[in-house]
Motif scaffolding. Structure first.
Motif, PDB file in Angstrom:
ATOM      1  N   ALA A  27      20.815   9.653  -5.844  1.00 26.04           N
ATOM      2  CA  ALA A  27      20.774   9.401  -4.397  1.00 26.04           C
ATOM      3  C   ALA A  27      19.334   9.217  -3.932  1.00 26.04           C
ATOM      4  O   ALA A  27      19.039   8.309  -3.137  1.00 26.04           O
ATOM      5  CB  ALA A  27      21.429  10.557  -3.647  1.00 26.04           C
ATOM      6  N   ARG A  28      18.440  10.063  -4.424  1.00 25.95           N
ATOM      7  CA  ARG A  28      17.033   9.957  -4.026  1.00 25.95           C
ATOM      8  C   ARG A  28      16.466   8.591  -4.395  1.00 25.95           C
ATOM      9  O   ARG A  28      15.835   7.919  -3.567  1.00 25.95           O
ATOM     10  CB  ARG A  28      16.223  11.060  -4.706  1.00 25.95           C
ATOM     11  N   ARG A  29      16.695   8.168  -5.608  1.00 36.04           N
ATOM     12  CA  ARG A  29      16.180   6.861  -6.048  1.00 36.04           C
ATOM     13  C   ARG A  29      16.780   5.729  -5.227  1.00 36.04           C
ATOM     14  O   ARG A  29      16.091   4.768  -4.873  1.00 36.04           O
ATOM     15  CB  ARG A  29      16.450   6.662  -7.537  1.00 36.04           C
ATOM     16  N   TRP A  30      18.057   5.823  -4.935  1.00 36.48           N
ATOM     17  CA  TRP A  30      18.727   4.784  -4.155  1.00 36.48           C
ATOM     18  C   TRP A  30      18.136   4.738  -2.746  1.00 36.48           C
ATOM     19  O   TRP A  30      17.854   3.650  -2.227  1.00 36.48           O
ATOM     20  CB  TRP A  30      20.231   5.065  -4.119  1.00 36.48           C
ATOM     21  N   LEU A  31      17.941   5.902  -2.131  1.00 33.37           N
ATOM     22  CA  LEU A  31      17.363   5.950  -0.785  1.00 33.37           C
ATOM     23  C   LEU A  31      15.924   5.449  -0.769  1.00 33.37           C
ATOM     24  O   LEU A  31      15.515   4.749   0.159  1.00 33.37           O
ATOM     25  CB  LEU A  31      17.440   7.375  -0.223  1.00 33.37           C
ATOM     26  N   GLU A  32      15.161   5.783  -1.798  1.00 34.56           N
ATOM     27  CA  GLU A  32      13.799   5.265  -1.891  1.00 34.56           C
ATOM     28  C   GLU A  32      13.811   3.741  -1.959  1.00 34.56           C
ATOM     29  O   GLU A  32      12.962   3.077  -1.370  1.00 34.56           O
ATOM     30  CB  GLU A  32      13.064   5.870  -3.090  1.00 34.56           C
ATOM     31  N   GLY A  33      14.798   3.173  -2.644  1.00 37.34           N
ATOM     32  CA  GLY A  33      14.960   1.730  -2.698  1.00 37.34           C
ATOM     33  C   GLY A  33      15.298   1.129  -1.342  1.00 37.34           C
ATOM     34  O   GLY A  33      15.076  -0.061  -1.103  1.00 37.34           O
ATOM     35  N   LYS A  34      15.829   1.944  -0.443  1.00 39.39           N
ATOM     36  CA  LYS A  34      16.159   1.500   0.917  1.00 39.39           C
ATOM     37  C   LYS A  34      15.010   1.763   1.886  1.00 39.39           C
ATOM     38  O   LYS A  34      15.156   1.556   3.092  1.00 39.39           O
ATOM     39  CB  LYS A  34      17.418   2.208   1.423  1.00 39.39           C
ATOM     40  N   GLY A  35      13.871   2.247   1.378  1.00 38.71           N
ATOM     41  CA  GLY A  35      12.690   2.414   2.211  1.00 38.71           C
ATOM     42  C   GLY A  35      12.407   3.826   2.690  1.00 38.71           C
ATOM     43  O   GLY A  35      11.445   4.049   3.423  1.00 38.71           O
TER      44      GLY A  35
END
Length: 131
Positions: A27-35
Protein backbone atom coordinates in the motif's frame (compact mmCIF):
# COMPACT_ATOMS: atom_id res chain seq x y z
CA UNK A 1 11.02 -8.56 -4.29
CA UNK A 2 12.77 -10.24 -1.37
CA UNK A 3 11.27 -13.46 -0.07
CA UNK A 4 9.37 -13.06 3.17
CA UNK A 5 10.10 -15.71 5.83
CA UNK A 6 7.48 -18.30 6.68
CA UNK A 7 5.41 -18.17 9.86
CA UNK A 8 6.78 -19.99 12.89
CA UNK A 9 3.75 -22.24 13.39
CA UNK A 10 3.04 -23.11 9.77
CA UNK A 11 6.00 -23.78 7.52
CA UNK A 12 5.58 -22.05 4.18
CA UNK A 13 2.92 -19.64 5.48
CA UNK A 14 3.29 -16.10 6.74
CA UNK A 15 2.33 -15.08 10.26
CA UNK A 16 -0.48 -12.51 10.62
CA UNK A 17 2.08 -9.80 11.36
CA UNK A 18 4.22 -10.72 8.35
CA UNK A 19 1.14 -10.75 6.12
CA UNK A 20 0.01 -7.37 7.46
CA UNK A 21 3.47 -5.87 7.03
CA UNK A 22 3.66 -7.10 3.43
CA UNK A 23 0.28 -5.55 2.53
CA UNK A 24 1.20 -2.30 4.29
CA UNK A 25 4.43 -2.14 2.29
CA UNK A 26 2.49 -2.75 -0.91
CA UNK A 27 0.00 0.00 0.00
CA UNK A 28 2.80 2.41 0.88
CA UNK A 29 4.56 1.88 -2.45
CA UNK A 30 1.29 2.23 -4.35
CA UNK A 31 0.43 5.47 -2.54
CA UNK A 32 3.92 6.84 -3.15
CA UNK A 33 3.31 6.15 -6.84
CA UNK A 34 0.19 8.32 -6.54
CA UNK A 35 2.24 11.23 -5.18
CA UNK A 36 1.93 10.77 -1.42
CA UNK A 37 5.03 11.11 0.74
CA UNK A 38 5.77 8.65 3.54
CA UNK A 39 6.01 9.98 7.10
CA UNK A 40 5.64 6.97 9.42
CA UNK A 41 4.42 3.37 9.66
CA UNK A 42 2.81 1.40 12.49
CA UNK A 43 2.29 4.46 14.66
CA UNK A 44 1.33 3.23 18.12
CA UNK A 45 -0.33 5.43 20.66
CA UNK A 46 -2.26 4.42 23.76
CA UNK A 47 -5.30 2.51 22.58
CA UNK A 48 -4.50 2.03 18.92
CA UNK A 49 -2.26 1.89 15.90
CA UNK A 50 -2.24 3.66 12.54
CA UNK A 51 -0.79 1.66 9.66
CA UNK A 52 0.62 4.55 7.64
CA UNK A 53 0.98 8.29 8.02
CA UNK A 54 1.54 10.00 4.69
CA UNK A 55 1.54 13.53 3.31
CA UNK A 56 -0.53 14.48 0.25
CA UNK A 57 0.38 18.06 -0.61
CA UNK A 58 -0.31 19.96 2.61
CA UNK A 59 -2.62 17.27 4.00
CA UNK A 60 -1.57 14.71 6.60
CA UNK A 61 -3.15 11.40 5.62
CA UNK A 62 -3.76 8.62 8.15
CA UNK A 63 -4.08 5.36 6.24
CA UNK A 64 -5.73 2.15 7.38
CA UNK A 65 -4.64 -0.85 5.28
CA UNK A 66 -6.97 -3.84 5.15
CA UNK A 67 -6.67 -7.20 3.42
CA UNK A 68 -9.21 -9.96 2.87
CA UNK A 69 -8.74 -13.00 0.66
CA UNK A 70 -12.25 -12.64 -0.73
CA UNK A 71 -15.41 -10.54 -0.51
CA UNK A 72 -17.36 -13.43 1.05
CA UNK A 73 -17.80 -11.56 4.31
CA UNK A 74 -18.05 -8.02 2.95
CA UNK A 75 -14.56 -7.41 1.62
CA UNK A 76 -11.67 -5.48 3.08
CA UNK A 77 -13.18 -1.99 2.99
CA UNK A 78 -16.26 -3.15 4.87
CA UNK A 79 -14.08 -4.35 7.75
CA UNK A 80 -13.34 -0.78 8.86
CA UNK A 81 -16.17 -0.58 11.37
CA UNK A 82 -17.36 2.44 13.36
CA UNK A 83 -15.46 1.07 16.37
CA UNK A 84 -12.26 0.83 14.30
CA UNK A 85 -12.82 4.36 12.99
CA UNK A 86 -13.17 5.64 16.56
CA UNK A 87 -9.87 3.97 17.54
CA UNK A 88 -8.12 5.48 14.52
CA UNK A 89 -9.49 8.94 15.31
CA UNK A 90 -8.33 8.63 18.92
CA UNK A 91 -4.87 7.44 17.89
CA UNK A 92 -4.52 10.21 15.30
CA UNK A 93 -5.58 12.80 17.88
CA UNK A 94 -2.82 11.60 20.23
CA UNK A 95 -0.23 11.49 17.42
CA UNK A 96 -1.11 15.01 16.32
CA UNK A 97 -0.86 16.29 19.91
CA UNK A 98 2.57 14.67 20.22
CA UNK A 99 3.56 16.64 17.09
CA UNK A 100 2.11 19.95 18.34
CA UNK A 101 -1.06 19.72 16.29
CA UNK A 102 -4.76 18.94 16.45
CA UNK A 103 -7.68 18.35 14.10
CA UNK A 104 -8.32 22.10 14.34
CA UNK A 105 -4.80 23.14 13.30
CA UNK A 106 -3.69 20.43 10.85
CA UNK A 107 -5.35 19.63 7.53
CA UNK A 108 -5.78 15.85 7.69
CA UNK A 109 -7.89 13.05 6.34
CA UNK A 110 -8.43 9.33 6.88
CA UNK A 111 -8.00 7.02 3.90
CA UNK A 112 -8.51 3.28 3.58
CA UNK A 113 -6.48 1.14 1.21
CA UNK A 114 -8.39 -2.11 0.90
CA UNK A 115 -7.08 -5.24 -0.79
CA UNK A 116 -9.76 -7.83 -1.49
CA UNK A 117 -8.06 -10.71 -3.24
CA UNK A 118 -6.01 -8.98 -5.94
CA UNK A 119 -8.31 -5.94 -6.15
CA UNK A 120 -7.14 -2.65 -4.63
CA UNK A 121 -9.58 0.04 -3.53
CA UNK A 122 -8.36 3.45 -2.32
CA UNK A 123 -11.05 5.28 -0.38
CA UNK A 124 -9.91 8.85 0.19
CA UNK A 125 -11.50 10.70 3.10
CA UNK A 126 -13.26 7.48 4.11
CA UNK A 127 -14.37 9.02 7.42
CA UNK A 128 -13.56 12.00 9.62
CA UNK A 129 -13.90 13.32 13.14
CA UNK A 130 -17.41 14.55 12.27
CA UNK A 131 -18.70 11.18 10.99
Amino acid sequence: MAQIPAGANRPGELSRKQTGDAWETRARRWLEGKGLRFIAANVRERGGEIDLVMRHGRTTVFVEVRYRRSASFGGAAGSVTRAKQAKLLHTARLWLARHNGSFDTVDCRFDVVAFTGNDLEWIQNAFNDHS
